[in-house]
Scaffold this motif. Structure first.
Motif, PDB file in Angstrom:
ATOM      1  N   ILE A 139       0.841  -1.193   0.000  1.00 58.99           N
ATOM      2  CA  ILE A 139       0.000   0.000   0.000  1.00 58.99           C
ATOM      3  C   ILE A 139       0.877   1.245   0.000  1.00 58.99           C
ATOM      4  N   PRO A 140       0.653   2.151  -0.960  1.00 55.49           N
ATOM      5  CA  PRO A 140       1.407   3.410  -0.952  1.00 55.49           C
ATOM      6  C   PRO A 140       0.953   4.244   0.247  1.00 55.49           C
ATOM      7  N   LEU A 141       1.902   4.804   0.948  1.00 52.02           N
ATOM      8  CA  LEU A 141       1.586   5.503   2.187  1.00 52.02           C
ATOM      9  C   LEU A 141       2.065   6.955   2.144  1.00 52.02           C
ATOM     10  N   PRO A 142       1.248   7.835   1.548  1.00 57.04           N
ATOM     11  CA  PRO A 142       1.594   9.259   1.595  1.00 57.04           C
ATOM     12  C   PRO A 142       1.417   9.787   3.020  1.00 57.04           C
ATOM     13  N   PRO A 143       1.856  11.010   3.294  1.00 60.81           N
ATOM     14  CA  PRO A 143       1.615  11.595   4.615  1.00 60.81           C
ATOM     15  C   PRO A 143       0.112  11.624   4.914  1.00 60.81           C
ATOM     16  N   LEU A 144      -0.244  11.595   6.198  1.00 64.56           N
ATOM     17  CA  LEU A 144      -1.659  11.545   6.601  1.00 64.56           C
ATOM     18  C   LEU A 144      -2.493  12.650   5.975  1.00 64.56           C
ATOM     19  N   ALA A 145      -1.966  13.861   5.920  1.00 60.16           N
ATOM     20  CA  ALA A 145      -2.730  14.971   5.326  1.00 60.16           C
ATOM     21  C   ALA A 145      -3.063  14.676   3.868  1.00 60.16           C
ATOM     22  N   GLU A 146      -2.122  14.099   3.152  1.00 58.55           N
ATOM     23  CA  GLU A 146      -2.353  13.742   1.747  1.00 58.55           C
ATOM     24  C   GLU A 146      -3.335  12.581   1.633  1.00 58.55           C
ATOM     25  N   GLN A 147      -3.244  11.612   2.543  1.00 58.64           N
ATOM     26  CA  GLN A 147      -4.212  10.507   2.557  1.00 58.64           C
ATOM     27  C   GLN A 147      -5.626  11.053   2.728  1.00 58.64           C
ATOM     28  N   ARG A 148      -5.784  11.986   3.654  1.00 58.11           N
ATOM     29  CA  ARG A 148      -7.115  12.562   3.914  1.00 58.11           C
ATOM     30  C   ARG A 148      -7.620  13.341   2.701  1.00 58.11           C
ATOM     31  N   ARG A 149      -6.713  14.061   2.034  1.00 56.27           N
ATOM     32  CA  ARG A 149      -7.100  14.820   0.835  1.00 56.27           C
ATOM     33  C   ARG A 149      -7.543  13.870  -0.270  1.00 56.27           C
ATOM     34  N   ILE A 150      -6.797  12.787  -0.484  1.00 59.67           N
ATOM     35  CA  ILE A 150      -7.141  11.790  -1.506  1.00 59.67           C
ATOM     36  C   ILE A 150      -8.486  11.149  -1.176  1.00 59.67           C
ATOM     37  N   ALA A 151      -8.669  10.763   0.082  1.00 54.53           N
ATOM     38  CA  ALA A 151      -9.924  10.122   0.497  1.00 54.53           C
ATOM     39  C   ALA A 151     -11.104  11.070   0.316  1.00 54.53           C
ATOM     40  N   ALA A 152     -10.929  12.349   0.627  1.00 50.26           N
ATOM     41  CA  ALA A 152     -12.013  13.326   0.468  1.00 50.26           C
ATOM     42  C   ALA A 152     -12.413  13.464  -1.001  1.00 50.26           C
ATOM     43  N   ILE A 153     -11.441  13.479  -1.885  1.00 47.00           N
ATOM     44  CA  ILE A 153     -11.730  13.554  -3.326  1.00 47.00           C
ATOM     45  C   ILE A 153     -12.492  12.303  -3.776  1.00 47.00           C
ATOM     46  N   LEU A 154     -12.054  11.135  -3.330  1.00 47.77           N
ATOM     47  CA  LEU A 154     -12.720   9.882  -3.716  1.00 47.77           C
ATOM     48  C   LEU A 154     -14.116   9.779  -3.100  1.00 47.77           C
ATOM     49  N   ASP A 155     -14.281  10.272  -1.867  1.00 51.51           N
ATOM     50  CA  ASP A 155     -15.614  10.299  -1.250  1.00 51.51           C
ATOM     51  C   ASP A 155     -16.552  11.195  -2.062  1.00 51.51           C
ATOM     52  N   GLU A 156     -16.051  12.340  -2.499  1.00 51.81           N
ATOM     53  CA  GLU A 156     -16.868  13.255  -3.311  1.00 51.81           C
ATOM     54  C   GLU A 156     -17.220  12.610  -4.654  1.00 51.81           C
ATOM     55  N   ALA A 157     -16.272  11.922  -5.258  1.00 51.15           N
ATOM     56  CA  ALA A 157     -16.544  11.227  -6.525  1.00 51.15           C
ATOM     57  C   ALA A 157     -17.619  10.159  -6.323  1.00 51.15           C
ATOM     58  N   ASP A 158     -17.545   9.423  -5.212  1.00 50.24           N
ATOM     59  CA  ASP A 158     -18.575   8.420  -4.903  1.00 50.24           C
ATOM     60  C   ASP A 158     -19.942   9.076  -4.752  1.00 50.24           C
ATOM     61  N   ALA A 159     -19.980  10.207  -4.051  1.00 49.84           N
ATOM     62  CA  ALA A 159     -21.254  10.912  -3.846  1.00 49.84           C
ATOM     63  C   ALA A 159     -21.825  11.379  -5.183  1.00 49.84           C
ATOM     64  N   LEU A 160     -20.981  11.896  -6.063  1.00 44.61           N
ATOM     65  CA  LEU A 160     -21.442  12.333  -7.389  1.00 44.61           C
ATOM     66  C   LEU A 160     -21.953  11.147  -8.209  1.00 44.61           C
ATOM     67  N   ARG A 161     -21.245  10.024  -8.126  1.00 46.78           N
ATOM     68  CA  ARG A 161     -21.665   8.832  -8.857  1.00 46.78           C
ATOM     69  C   ARG A 161     -23.025   8.351  -8.361  1.00 46.78           C
ATOM     70  N   LEU A 162     -23.228   8.335  -7.041  1.00 40.86           N
ATOM     71  CA  LEU A 162     -24.509   7.906  -6.483  1.00 40.86           C
ATOM     72  C   LEU A 162     -25.632   8.858  -6.877  1.00 40.86           C
ATOM     73  N   THR A 163     -25.340  10.143  -6.897  1.00 39.72           N
ATOM     74  CA  THR A 163     -26.334  11.126  -7.335  1.00 39.72           C
ATOM     75  C   THR A 163     -26.711  10.876  -8.791  1.00 39.72           C
ATOM     76  N   ALA A 164     -25.723  10.618  -9.619  1.00 45.65           N
ATOM     77  CA  ALA A 164     -25.992  10.349 -11.037  1.00 45.65           C
ATOM     78  C   ALA A 164     -26.835   9.087 -11.200  1.00 45.65           C
ATOM     79  N   ILE A 165     -26.548   8.059 -10.419  1.00 47.73           N
ATOM     80  CA  ILE A 165     -27.329   6.813 -10.485  1.00 47.73           C
ATOM     81  C   ILE A 165     -28.773   7.079 -10.075  1.00 47.73           C
ATOM     82  N   CYS A 166     -28.972   7.841  -9.006  1.00 48.79           N
ATOM     83  CA  CYS A 166     -30.335   8.168  -8.550  1.00 48.79           C
ATOM     84  C   CYS A 166     -31.093   8.956  -9.617  1.00 48.79           C
TER      85      CYS A 166
END
Length: 187
Positions: A139-166
């Motif tokens: 597993i690539p392990l960027p600094p925690l702040a970068e991990q959180r930034r990446i996760a936030a972007i992916l969470d937003e992408a998931d939310a957009l995808r779910l909205t599009a499906i709905c």
């Protein structure tokens, strides 16, 4: 920028606390593999009473990631929000302090991680991945702040995808309703 790559076992561990059926509270949420969607969503509409559970389960809470070890190619990975019990075919993974829970969950859902686990299963009819095999996942392990930034972007992408499906489902229902209306008027 290069990030350190470490084995999963060095940043997370399986936290399997077995609970006997008689010790499961009726207020506990039960999560089986069938309740975890491919996108990591948990179907929270099914909470069986403790009397319906006949075998030992694993305890989890909002700190864990639930990882389906049976048929890992199905990518059954979820982040529960509450306390409950899960099937013993699910690893309750507890992230360590060097990895963000959301980042780790997204990584475990990545095609690379799913392929890694699927290639290391044992058993023909019911292929499972062992923790010793999954723990080797790099597993690539960027600094925690970068991990959180990446996760936030992916969470937003998931939310957009779910909205599009709905929205797509709503348009399909609208189309069906309009067609039914046209048919009923033409009769």
């Amino acid at each position: 920028m290069t990030w350190e790559t470490v084995p999963l076992r060095s940043v997370a561990r399986v936290d399997a606390v077995h609970v006997a059926p008689e010790a499961i509270s009726t207020s506990d949420v039960y999560v089986g593999l069938e309740h975890i969607g491919r996108n990591g969503a948990i179907d929270e509409t099914y909470y069986p009473a403790a009397r319906e559970i006949k075998s030992s389960k694993n305890r989890f809470d909002g700190r864990h990631i639930l990882y389906g070890k049976l048929r890992p190619n199905l990518a059954k990975v979820a982040r529960p929000r509450e306390r409950g019990v899960c099937s013993t075919d699910i690893y309750p993974i507890l992230p360590g302090s060097s990895v963000d829970r959301a980042y780790l969950a997204h990584f475990l859902l990545s095609p690379e991680a799913v392929g890694f686990a699927a290639a290391r299963t044992a058993g023909v009819n019911l292929p499972r991945v062992s923790w010793s095999a999954l723990g080797e996942l790099p597993i690539p392990l960027p600094p925690l702040a970068e991990q959180r930034r990446i996760a936030a972007i992916l969470d937003e992408a998931d939310a957009l995808r779910l909205t599009a499906i709905c929205r797509l489902r709503l348009f399909q229902k609208l189309e069906e309703s309009a067609f039914e209306l046209v048919l009923s008027v033409s009769r």
